[in-house]
Motif scaffolding. Structure first.
Motif, PDB file in Angstrom:
ATOM      1  N   SER A 109     -14.010 -14.103 -13.162  1.00 27.87           N
ATOM      2  CA  SER A 109     -12.677 -13.505 -13.206  1.00 27.87           C
ATOM      3  C   SER A 109     -12.673 -12.054 -12.736  1.00 27.87           C
ATOM      4  O   SER A 109     -11.598 -11.474 -12.532  1.00 27.87           O
ATOM      5  N   ILE A 110     -13.848 -11.452 -12.559  1.00 29.81           N
ATOM      6  CA  ILE A 110     -13.964 -10.125 -11.943  1.00 29.81           C
ATOM      7  C   ILE A 110     -14.872 -10.256 -10.735  1.00 29.81           C
ATOM      8  O   ILE A 110     -16.023 -10.701 -10.851  1.00 29.81           O
ATOM      9  N   VAL A 111     -14.381  -9.877  -9.570  1.00 30.55           N
ATOM     10  CA  VAL A 111     -15.144 -10.013  -8.324  1.00 30.55           C
ATOM     11  C   VAL A 111     -14.957  -8.744  -7.491  1.00 30.55           C
ATOM     12  O   VAL A 111     -13.985  -7.999  -7.668  1.00 30.55           O
ATOM     13  N   PRO A 112     -15.865  -8.485  -6.526  1.00 31.19           N
ATOM     14  CA  PRO A 112     -15.740  -7.268  -5.729  1.00 31.19           C
ATOM     15  C   PRO A 112     -15.210  -7.455  -4.317  1.00 31.19           C
ATOM     16  O   PRO A 112     -14.777  -6.492  -3.693  1.00 31.19           O
ATOM     17  N   CYS A 113     -15.257  -8.676  -3.771  1.00 30.51           N
ATOM     18  CA  CYS A 113     -15.092  -8.836  -2.325  1.00 30.51           C
ATOM     19  C   CYS A 113     -14.011  -9.849  -1.964  1.00 30.51           C
ATOM     20  O   CYS A 113     -14.151 -11.043  -2.274  1.00 30.51           O
ATOM     21  N   PRO A 114     -12.931  -9.428  -1.291  1.00 31.57           N
ATOM     22  CA  PRO A 114     -11.894 -10.391  -0.900  1.00 31.57           C
ATOM     23  C   PRO A 114     -12.364 -11.370   0.177  1.00 31.57           C
ATOM     24  O   PRO A 114     -11.883 -12.501   0.222  1.00 31.57           O
ATOM     25  N   TYR A 115     -13.291 -10.956   1.020  1.00 30.42           N
ATOM     26  CA  TYR A 115     -13.811 -11.874   2.030  1.00 30.42           C
ATOM     27  C   TYR A 115     -14.612 -13.004   1.379  1.00 30.42           C
ATOM     28  O   TYR A 115     -14.671 -14.108   1.907  1.00 30.42           O
ATOM     29  N   CYS A 116     -15.199 -12.709   0.226  1.00 27.64           N
ATOM     30  CA  CYS A 116     -16.002 -13.712  -0.478  1.00 27.64           C
ATOM     31  C   CYS A 116     -15.141 -14.639  -1.328  1.00 27.64           C
ATOM     32  O   CYS A 116     -15.441 -15.829  -1.444  1.00 27.64           O
ATOM     33  N   ASP A 117     -14.093 -14.108  -1.944  1.00 26.48           N
ATOM     34  CA  ASP A 117     -13.333 -14.885  -2.927  1.00 26.48           C
ATOM     35  C   ASP A 117     -11.824 -14.872  -2.725  1.00 26.48           C
ATOM     36  O   ASP A 117     -11.105 -15.551  -3.458  1.00 26.48           O
ATOM     37  N   GLY A 118     -11.328 -14.099  -1.773  1.00 27.08           N
ATOM     38  CA  GLY A 118      -9.890 -13.931  -1.645  1.00 27.08           C
ATOM     39  C   GLY A 118      -9.123 -15.190  -1.302  1.00 27.08           C
ATOM     40  O   GLY A 118      -8.022 -15.412  -1.813  1.00 27.08           O
ATOM     41  N   PHE A 119      -9.667 -16.026  -0.433  1.00 27.38           N
ATOM     42  CA  PHE A 119      -8.948 -17.224   0.006  1.00 27.38           C
ATOM     43  C   PHE A 119      -8.634 -18.137  -1.169  1.00 27.38           C
ATOM     44  O   PHE A 119      -7.544 -18.729  -1.234  1.00 27.38           O
ATOM     45  N   GLU A 120      -9.568 -18.261  -2.097  1.00 31.65           N
ATOM     46  CA  GLU A 120      -9.397 -19.179  -3.226  1.00 31.65           C
ATOM     47  C   GLU A 120      -8.311 -18.717  -4.194  1.00 31.65           C
ATOM     48  O   GLU A 120      -7.807 -19.520  -4.993  1.00 31.65           O
ATOM     49  N   VAL A 121      -7.955 -17.431  -4.158  1.00 36.59           N
ATOM     50  CA  VAL A 121      -6.927 -16.922  -5.076  1.00 36.59           C
ATOM     51  C   VAL A 121      -5.781 -16.271  -4.299  1.00 36.59           C
ATOM     52  O   VAL A 121      -5.032 -15.455  -4.840  1.00 36.59           O
ATOM     53  N   ALA A 122      -5.623 -16.651  -3.045  1.00 36.77           N
ATOM     54  CA  ALA A 122      -4.558 -16.077  -2.216  1.00 36.77           C
ATOM     55  C   ALA A 122      -3.193 -16.379  -2.808  1.00 36.77           C
ATOM     56  O   ALA A 122      -2.954 -17.470  -3.352  1.00 36.77           O
ATOM     57  N   GLY A 123      -2.289 -15.410  -2.703  1.00 39.88           N
ATOM     58  CA  GLY A 123      -0.927 -15.588  -3.193  1.00 39.88           C
ATOM     59  C   GLY A 123      -0.766 -15.428  -4.679  1.00 39.88           C
ATOM     60  O   GLY A 123       0.357 -15.563  -5.194  1.00 39.88           O
ATOM     61  N   GLN A 124      -1.834 -15.143  -5.391  1.00 41.00           N
ATOM     62  CA  GLN A 124      -1.755 -14.987  -6.840  1.00 41.00           C
ATOM     63  C   GLN A 124      -1.675 -13.509  -7.213  1.00 41.00           C
ATOM     64  O   GLN A 124      -1.691 -12.623  -6.348  1.00 41.00           O
ATOM     65  N   HIS A 125      -1.600 -13.252  -8.507  1.00 36.33           N
ATOM     66  CA  HIS A 125      -1.494 -11.890  -9.024  1.00 36.33           C
ATOM     67  C   HIS A 125      -2.886 -11.285  -9.120  1.00 36.33           C
ATOM     68  O   HIS A 125      -3.704 -11.713  -9.924  1.00 36.33           O
ATOM     69  N   TRP A 126      -3.139 -10.271  -8.289  1.00 34.11           N
ATOM     70  CA  TRP A 126      -4.432  -9.598  -8.282  1.00 34.11           C
ATOM     71  C   TRP A 126      -4.337  -8.285  -9.044  1.00 34.11           C
ATOM     72  O   TRP A 126      -3.290  -7.629  -9.069  1.00 34.11           O
ATOM     73  N   GLY A 127      -5.464  -7.899  -9.641  1.00 32.55           N
ATOM     74  CA  GLY A 127      -5.593  -6.579 -10.237  1.00 32.55           C
ATOM     75  C   GLY A 127      -6.718  -5.831  -9.539  1.00 32.55           C
ATOM     76  O   GLY A 127      -7.678  -6.432  -9.062  1.00 32.55           O
ATOM     77  N   LEU A 128      -6.593  -4.522  -9.463  1.00 34.70           N
ATOM     78  CA  LEU A 128      -7.627  -3.679  -8.865  1.00 34.70           C
ATOM     79  C   LEU A 128      -7.939  -2.539  -9.815  1.00 34.70           C
ATOM     80  O   LEU A 128      -7.053  -1.767 -10.189  1.00 34.70           O
ATOM     81  N   VAL A 129      -9.210  -2.440 -10.201  1.00 28.09           N
ATOM     82  CA  VAL A 129      -9.656  -1.315 -11.009  1.00 28.09           C
ATOM     83  C   VAL A 129      -9.944  -0.148 -10.064  1.00 28.09           C
ATOM     84  O   VAL A 129     -10.830  -0.232  -9.218  1.00 28.09           O
ATOM     85  N   TRP A 130      -9.171   0.922 -10.203  1.00 27.26           N
ATOM     86  CA  TRP A 130      -9.322   2.079  -9.317  1.00 27.26           C
ATOM     87  C   TRP A 130     -10.681   2.735  -9.553  1.00 27.26           C
ATOM     88  O   TRP A 130     -11.095   2.941 -10.699  1.00 27.26           O
ATOM     89  N   SER A 131     -11.383   3.043  -8.463  1.00 29.94           N
ATOM     90  CA  SER A 131     -12.699   3.670  -8.597  1.00 29.94           C
ATOM     91  C   SER A 131     -12.820   4.959  -7.796  1.00 29.94           C
ATOM     92  O   SER A 131     -13.874   5.602  -7.820  1.00 29.94           O
ATOM     93  N   GLY A 132     -11.770   5.341  -7.077  1.00 31.85           N
ATOM     94  CA  GLY A 132     -11.819   6.556  -6.281  1.00 31.85           C
ATOM     95  C   GLY A 132     -10.932   6.429  -5.060  1.00 31.85           C
ATOM     96  O   GLY A 132     -10.234   5.418  -4.877  1.00 31.85           O
ATOM     97  N   PRO A 133     -10.938   7.434  -4.177  1.00 35.64           N
ATOM     98  CA  PRO A 133     -10.082   7.399  -2.995  1.00 35.64           C
ATOM     99  C   PRO A 133     -10.268   6.162  -2.126  1.00 35.64           C
ATOM    100  O   PRO A 133      -9.326   5.704  -1.476  1.00 35.64           O
ATOM    101  N   GLN A 134     -11.494   5.597  -2.129  1.00 33.80           N
ATOM    102  CA  GLN A 134     -11.743   4.409  -1.312  1.00 33.80           C
ATOM    103  C   GLN A 134     -10.915   3.215  -1.773  1.00 33.80           C
ATOM    104  O   GLN A 134     -10.685   2.267  -1.004  1.00 33.80           O
ATOM    105  N   SER A 135     -10.428   3.253  -3.017  1.00 36.53           N
ATOM    106  CA  SER A 135      -9.618   2.145  -3.516  1.00 36.53           C
ATOM    107  C   SER A 135      -8.295   2.027  -2.758  1.00 36.53           C
ATOM    108  O   SER A 135      -7.703   0.946  -2.705  1.00 36.53           O
ATOM    109  N   HIS A 136      -7.831   3.114  -2.177  1.00 40.24           N
ATOM    110  CA  HIS A 136      -6.592   3.059  -1.391  1.00 40.24           C
ATOM    111  C   HIS A 136      -6.767   2.125  -0.199  1.00 40.24           C
ATOM    112  O   HIS A 136      -5.835   1.384   0.174  1.00 40.24           O
ATOM    113  N   ASN A 137      -7.954   2.121   0.405  1.00 38.96           N
ATOM    114  CA  ASN A 137      -8.219   1.191   1.506  1.00 38.96           C
ATOM    115  C   ASN A 137      -8.202  -0.250   1.027  1.00 38.96           C
ATOM    116  O   ASN A 137      -7.766  -1.157   1.748  1.00 38.96           O
ATOM    117  N   HIS A 138      -8.691  -0.482  -0.196  1.00 39.39           N
ATOM    118  CA  HIS A 138      -8.677  -1.838  -0.739  1.00 39.39           C
ATOM    119  C   HIS A 138      -7.239  -2.334  -0.897  1.00 39.39           C
ATOM    120  O   HIS A 138      -6.944  -3.500  -0.645  1.00 39.39           O
TER     121      HIS A 138
END
Length: 296
Positions: A125-154
């Motif tokens: 239920s916690i993953v780091p990579c959309p290329y690895c797991d994004g397709f399987e949960v596409a269109g659903q409600h995602w959460g992002l834990v902010w970790s710094g300015p790089q999170s804006h790119n995510h």
């Protein structure tokens, strides 16, 4: 003497061994059997192996390497390395192995935050990579834990998979201009520190905060810091580069490190992103150039 000793037998290390074995070079692969993605139920994006458990892919790879008589797979941890090009030594269990070249592919270990339920949810239920797991949960409600300015790119990246995203500030300062962009994108920011992750089934998570109500999401993306799984690169003074998540060994286009004759591949030497596909590619590259460096 070995032509090459490979330290780390996951995707990068085995890919390097395959190239070297096919060139009939004497290779020893040292591995502890603890790949970084062992927590994941399936691996995605690797051509020919999409949606297979990562441990199954590695087991099949080891079986395939058995047909090459010059490759030796050893279940052991390298205790130390020393030497110079054409005469490296690797100590394992009191025994010293020698090699002309070394390939470091022992990966990195994710450092789980001190949040109840986080480590138990990692890889499901916690993953780091959309290329690895994004397709399987596409269109659903995602959460992002902010970790710094790089999170804006995510945030911008995730838009290819979902239009429903909640950002958890988790105590981080988010610059006003970034907050304005999040508001323009209709992405809510939840304040407060995360104190617990409640897991529901294989995916859904409830984020519990030190203030305010709990927030449920279908999948939670997070990017905890990581560190190399061993410190062998430090003992020989290899140059490194800093990344938002930790450090990576610095390599050139041939995957050679700052010390001639030592190569590095996989997550250990990839400051951009973790990927089975990239690890396999970089491992093969390291194996090929290590072999070519020994030509006479």
């Amino acid at each position: 003497m070995n032509d090459v000793i490979i330290i780390g037998g996951s995707f990068a290390g085995l890919a390097a061994a395959l190239q070297l074995g096919r060139a009939r070079r004497e290779v020893t692969v040292l591995d502890t059997g603890l790949p970084r993605n062992r927590f994941a139920g399936h691996s995605h994006g690797l051509l020919g192996h999409d949606h297979k458990p990562p441990l199954q892919i590695l087991a099949e790879a080891r079986q395939q390497l058995a047909r090459y008589p010059s490759i030796r797979l050893v279940n052991a941890r390298a205790e130390s390395i020393c030497g110079t090009i054409d005469d490296f030594s690797v100590l394992i269990g009191g025994e010293s192995l020698r090699a002309r070249r070394l390939i470091l592919s022992y990966g990195v270990a994710d450092q789980m935050p001190a949040v109840q339920g986080f480590a138990e949810s990692w890889g499901s239920s916690i993953v780091p990579c959309p290329y690895c797991d994004g397709f399987e949960v596409a269109g659903q409600h995602w959460g992002l834990v902010w970790s710094g300015p790089q999170s804006h790119n995510h945030v911008r990246l995730y838009h290819d998979w979902t239009d429903t995203l909640t950002v958890f500030a988790d105590g981080h300062e988010i610059a006003p201009d970034i907050r304005a962009d999040l508001a323009r994108r209709h992405i809510p920011v939840v304040e407060g520190r995360i104190i617990e992750i409640g897991r529901h089934g294989s995916r859904h998570a409830t984020v519990k905060l030190d203030s305010g109500p709990d927030v449920a999401v279908d999948i939670l993306f997070a990017h905890p810091r990581n560190k190399p799984s061993a410190s062998l690169h430090e003992s020989v003074g290899l140059a490194t580069v800093n990344t938002p998540q930790g450090i990576a060994i610095k390599v050139d286009e041939r995957r050679e490190t700052s010390t001639p004759g030592i190569y590095a591949a996989g997550d250990l030497a990839n400051p951009l992103m973790a990927s089975v596909t990239l690890a396999t590619s970089h491992g093969a590259t390291a194996g090929i150039f290590a072999q070519q460096s020994m030509l006479v």
